[in-house]
Design an enzyme around this catalytic site. Structure first.
Site, short mmCIF file in Angstrom:
data_model
loop_
_atom_site.label_atom_id
_atom_site.label_comp_id
_atom_site.label_asym_id
_atom_site.label_seq_id
_atom_site.Cartn_x
_atom_site.Cartn_y
_atom_site.Cartn_z
N TYR A 19 0.98 -1.13 0.04
CA TYR A 19 -0.05 0.12 -0.02
C TYR A 19 1.01 1.29 -0.08
O TYR A 19 2.01 1.48 0.76
CB TYR A 19 -1.05 0.06 1.11
CG TYR A 19 -1.98 -0.98 0.94
CD1 TYR A 19 -3.07 -0.99 0.04
CD2 TYR A 19 -2.09 -2.04 2.15
CE1 TYR A 19 -4.08 -1.80 0.10
CE2 TYR A 19 -3.05 -2.84 2.08
CZ TYR A 19 -4.03 -2.91 0.82
OH TYR A 19 -5.06 -3.77 1.15
N HIS A 178 -11.22 4.15 5.89
CA HIS A 178 -9.98 3.30 5.80
C HIS A 178 -9.35 2.71 6.87
O HIS A 178 -8.57 2.12 6.75
CB HIS A 178 -8.79 4.13 5.37
CG HIS A 178 -9.06 4.80 3.94
ND1 HIS A 178 -9.82 6.06 3.76
CD2 HIS A 178 -8.91 4.35 2.39
CE1 HIS A 178 -10.11 6.41 2.28
NE2 HIS A 178 -9.61 5.47 1.63
N ARG A 208 -4.35 8.42 -8.56
CA ARG A 208 -3.60 7.07 -8.35
C ARG A 208 -4.27 5.97 -8.74
O ARG A 208 -5.61 5.95 -9.13
CB ARG A 208 -3.59 7.16 -6.77
CG ARG A 208 -5.11 7.03 -6.17
CD ARG A 208 -4.96 7.01 -4.41
NE ARG A 208 -4.10 5.86 -3.99
CZ ARG A 208 -4.57 4.84 -3.61
NH1 ARG A 208 -5.81 4.32 -3.84
NH2 ARG A 208 -3.57 3.69 -3.14
N GLU A 251 -8.73 0.27 -10.77
CA GLU A 251 -9.27 1.52 -10.36
C GLU A 251 -8.37 2.67 -10.68
O GLU A 251 -7.18 2.71 -10.03
CB GLU A 251 -9.71 1.79 -8.92
CG GLU A 251 -10.74 0.69 -8.73
CD GLU A 251 -11.34 0.91 -7.12
OE1 GLU A 251 -12.23 0.23 -6.64
OE2 GLU A 251 -10.93 1.76 -6.42
#
Length: 319
Positions: A19, A178, A208, A251
């Site tokens: 991540y 999150h 992103r 995405e």
């Protein structure tokens, strides 16, 4: 080479994935082994009419996928008056937008739409303003309000969610949304991302990528409809068409500070490509296989890959 590979925003720059914020300015063309992507803010492709129709079907069945807290109405209109000129500039052959004062005209030949409306007057659109603008683009939309030193998800149209639910998250803080993601809190990824977003200037545009995996070409994997797709994760392992049914889900998230309201606009455009299609690009076949093989267990579990990721890696890396 598979046609979908040519414009796919391939998300893996290395043989392992962790991540991170991975934010860059937009738009910017990115070449890939298959072609390239990223030269436009709004990407319209051959699936446009099909995906717009699918969004409409989902919203008709479940209107809760479109939500706007009352104080976010100006941000919704800000979204409309920012995105329509972008669409007209990026696709001038099929879209046109003019504005004189508060009076606007919009045409979208791809949908056979001709419309005159007044900025700020919901009734002139004929539908909810957020539903209207979501009916012009393939992206999902989320709008974040900034207050009390934090960002809050206070409006959105999300019909193509990857294992989450707008109805549950609306009204929550960015950090709370999150919270379930492994590693990001301990590594301060979420707090850094929130600070970055709050420092965006009006009109600035960044993007992103994110990724997961989905069985079949199903865009709607919201938790709202988990009974419709959850069982496929269990059954696909034994399917002889595993490589055709298992899809990488990518995405592209655009992050934009709206110029008038100051809200943060998230656009989330989802792309699906099967393992079989990935395998038509040799460099991708090996890269995706290595990523899936090496992915830490907690991240694989959060992304819902535990059942099939080793099988997918083995198929991709097979000689």
């Amino acid at each position: 080479m598979a046609a979908r590979a040519v414009t796919l925003p391939f998300p893996f720059p290395a043989d392992q994935y962790r991540y991170g914020t991975n934010v860059e300015a937009a738009p910017r063309f990115v070449p890939t082994e298959a072609g390239g992507w990223g030269s436009r803010i709004i990407d319209i492709d051959g699936d446009y009419q099909q995906e717009i129709a699918e969004r409409g079907r989902i919203l008709q069945h479940d209107p809760s996928r479109c939500q706007t807290l009352p104080h976010m109405r100006p941000a919704v209109w800000d979204t409309i008056t920012m995105l329509l000129p972008i669409l007209a500039a990026e696709y001038p052959d099929v879209m046109a937008y003019t504005r004189e004062g508060s009076h606007c005209t919009w045409s979208n030949d791809l949908l056979g739409l001709q419309l005159e409306f007044t900025v700020g007057d919901d009734s002139t659109l004929g539908v909810d303003p957020l539903e209207f603008i979501s009916g012009q683009i393939q992206d999902d939309i989320a709008l974040l309000d900034e207050r009390e030193g934090a960002l809050w998800l206070d409006a959105g149209v999300v019909t193509f969610a990857a294992d989450w639910c707008l109805g549950f998250d609306v009204g929550m803080r960015f950090a709370e949304i999150h919270g379930p993601v492994p590693r990001v809190s301990a590594e301060r990824i979420v707090s850094r991302a929130e600070q970055f977003l709050m420092h965006l200037q009006p009109g600035e545009k960044y993007r992103r990528t994110n990724w997961s995996m989905t069985v079949d070409r199903r865009l709607d994997t919201s938790t709202d409809v988990y009974p419709e797709w959850g069982r496929d994760r269990r059954l696909v392992e034994d399917d002889p068409n595993f490589a055709e049914r298992m899809h990488l889900r990518v995405e592209v998230q655009h992050l934009i500070r709206l110029p008038t309201s100051g809200a943060i606009l998230f656009l989330v455009r989802t792309y699906l490509i099967s393992l079989a299609e990935i395998a038509t690009v040799p460099a991708w076949r090996e890269r995706v296989g290595r990523v899936l093989e090496e992915l830490p267990e907690d991240m694989a579990d959060y992304k819902g890959l535990t059942r099939f990721r080793h099988q997918a890696a083995a198929w991709l890396l097979a000689p």
